[in-house]
Design a protein around this motif. Structure first.
Motif, short mmCIF file in Angstrom:
data_model
loop_
_atom_site.label_atom_id
_atom_site.label_comp_id
_atom_site.label_asym_id
_atom_site.label_seq_id
_atom_site.Cartn_x
_atom_site.Cartn_y
_atom_site.Cartn_z
N PHE A 220 93.89 32.43 6.65
CA PHE A 220 93.81 32.58 5.28
C PHE A 220 94.09 34.08 4.77
O PHE A 220 94.65 34.07 3.66
CB PHE A 220 92.41 32.16 5.07
CG PHE A 220 92.29 30.52 5.42
CD1 PHE A 220 92.77 29.72 4.72
CD2 PHE A 220 91.27 30.22 6.51
CE1 PHE A 220 92.74 28.22 5.18
CE2 PHE A 220 91.23 28.94 7.16
CZ PHE A 220 92.02 27.83 6.32
N LYS A 221 93.57 34.90 5.66
CA LYS A 221 93.93 36.22 5.16
C LYS A 221 95.52 36.34 5.24
O LYS A 221 95.99 37.31 4.16
CB LYS A 221 93.22 37.43 6.19
CG LYS A 221 91.82 37.61 5.95
CD LYS A 221 91.39 38.72 6.75
CE LYS A 221 90.57 38.35 7.90
NZ LYS A 221 90.23 39.38 8.64
N GLY B 296 97.25 37.28 1.70
CA GLY B 296 97.72 38.40 1.78
C GLY B 296 99.24 38.55 1.32
O GLY B 296 99.87 39.20 0.60
N THR B 297 100.05 37.47 2.03
CA THR B 297 101.30 37.51 1.75
C THR B 297 101.48 36.93 0.49
O THR B 297 102.51 37.51 -0.42
CB THR B 297 102.00 36.15 2.46
OG1 THR B 297 101.87 36.68 4.04
CG2 THR B 297 103.34 35.80 2.66
N LEU B 298 100.65 36.09 -0.31
CA LEU B 298 101.00 35.62 -1.52
C LEU B 298 100.84 36.68 -2.68
O LEU B 298 101.73 37.19 -3.46
CB LEU B 298 99.98 34.36 -2.02
CG LEU B 298 100.44 33.32 -1.34
CD1 LEU B 298 99.16 32.07 -1.77
CD2 LEU B 298 101.72 32.46 -1.96
N TRP C 294 103.81 33.09 -11.58
CA TRP C 294 104.66 33.04 -10.26
C TRP C 294 103.55 32.91 -9.01
O TRP C 294 103.85 32.26 -8.25
CB TRP C 294 105.56 34.48 -10.28
CG TRP C 294 106.37 34.32 -9.08
CD1 TRP C 294 106.04 35.00 -7.99
CD2 TRP C 294 107.73 33.74 -9.19
NE1 TRP C 294 107.31 34.76 -6.94
CE2 TRP C 294 108.08 34.26 -7.80
CE3 TRP C 294 108.40 32.94 -9.83
CZ2 TRP C 294 109.35 33.70 -7.43
CZ3 TRP C 294 109.76 32.82 -9.58
CH2 TRP C 294 110.29 33.27 -8.27
N LEU C 295 102.45 33.78 -9.32
CA LEU C 295 101.48 33.46 -8.11
C LEU C 295 100.95 32.16 -7.99
O LEU C 295 100.92 31.59 -7.02
CB LEU C 295 100.39 34.54 -8.40
CG LEU C 295 99.27 34.56 -7.33
CD1 LEU C 295 99.78 35.16 -6.16
CD2 LEU C 295 98.11 35.65 -7.82
N ALA D 208 104.98 38.65 4.40
CA ALA D 208 104.56 37.94 5.36
C ALA D 208 104.51 38.61 6.87
O ALA D 208 103.62 38.69 7.60
CB ALA D 208 105.40 36.79 5.81
N ILE D 209 105.63 39.32 7.14
CA ILE D 209 105.67 40.32 8.47
C ILE D 209 104.56 41.42 8.28
O ILE D 209 103.81 41.48 9.25
CB ILE D 209 107.09 40.84 8.37
CG1 ILE D 209 108.06 39.71 8.75
CG2 ILE D 209 107.05 42.00 9.52
CD1 ILE D 209 109.42 40.27 8.74
N ILE D 210 104.30 41.85 7.12
CA ILE D 210 103.31 43.11 7.16
C ILE D 210 102.08 42.78 7.41
O ILE D 210 101.16 43.07 8.10
CB ILE D 210 103.46 43.82 5.69
CG1 ILE D 210 104.87 44.58 5.72
CG2 ILE D 210 102.36 44.93 5.52
CD1 ILE D 210 105.54 45.26 4.25
#
Length: 126
Positions: A11-12, A16-18, A49-50, A114-116
């Motif tokens: 979930f984080k 976080g990615t969003l 957009w979110l 997503a990678i970060i």
């Protein structure tokens, strides 16, 4: 030996990615070329957009949750688990953008996010 993995990681990583992805899209040159007349419209469009991103990322979240459930009951290296979950997320981003937008222009920003976030958050309980 079963892993002591944190469900909160999924979930984080998703949230976080969003958030980071939407922020990167908002500051991208392509977004800025839309020429919003005011800050209020830019913020409103960013929130829309979110919301769009959240709704369309649910299938990817489900896939990551199912994979995480399987990983939790199997003995695998934690780094492989993280890498696999990040790759599932990247595949979900690519498929979602291709199907909904017909373009991969903004997928790069969500992929970077997503990678970060996937690397930064801890998956194992200490």
């Amino acid at each position: 030996m079963l892993h002591s993995l944190r469900w909160s990681y999924i979930f984080k990583h998703w949230i976080g990615t969003l958030l980071l992805g939407t922020t990167l899209v908002t500051i991208s040159p392509g977004f800025n070329s839309l020429n919003f007349p005011g800050t209020g419209q830019t913020i409103l469009f960013s929130l829309l957009w979110l919301c769009y991103s959240t709704i369309y990322s649910i299938p990817t979240l489900i896939c990551c949750t199912l994979a995480f459930y399987w990983f939790k009951s199997n003995t695998l290296n934690v780094n492989w688990i993280k890498m696999t979950l990040i790759l599932i997320t990247l595949a979900g981003i690519a498929m979602t953008m291709a199907l909904t937008m017909g373009s991969m222009e903004w997928a790069i920003y969500y992929s970077i996010a997503a990678i970060i976030t996937g690397i930064l958050f801890k998956i194992e309980k200490v």
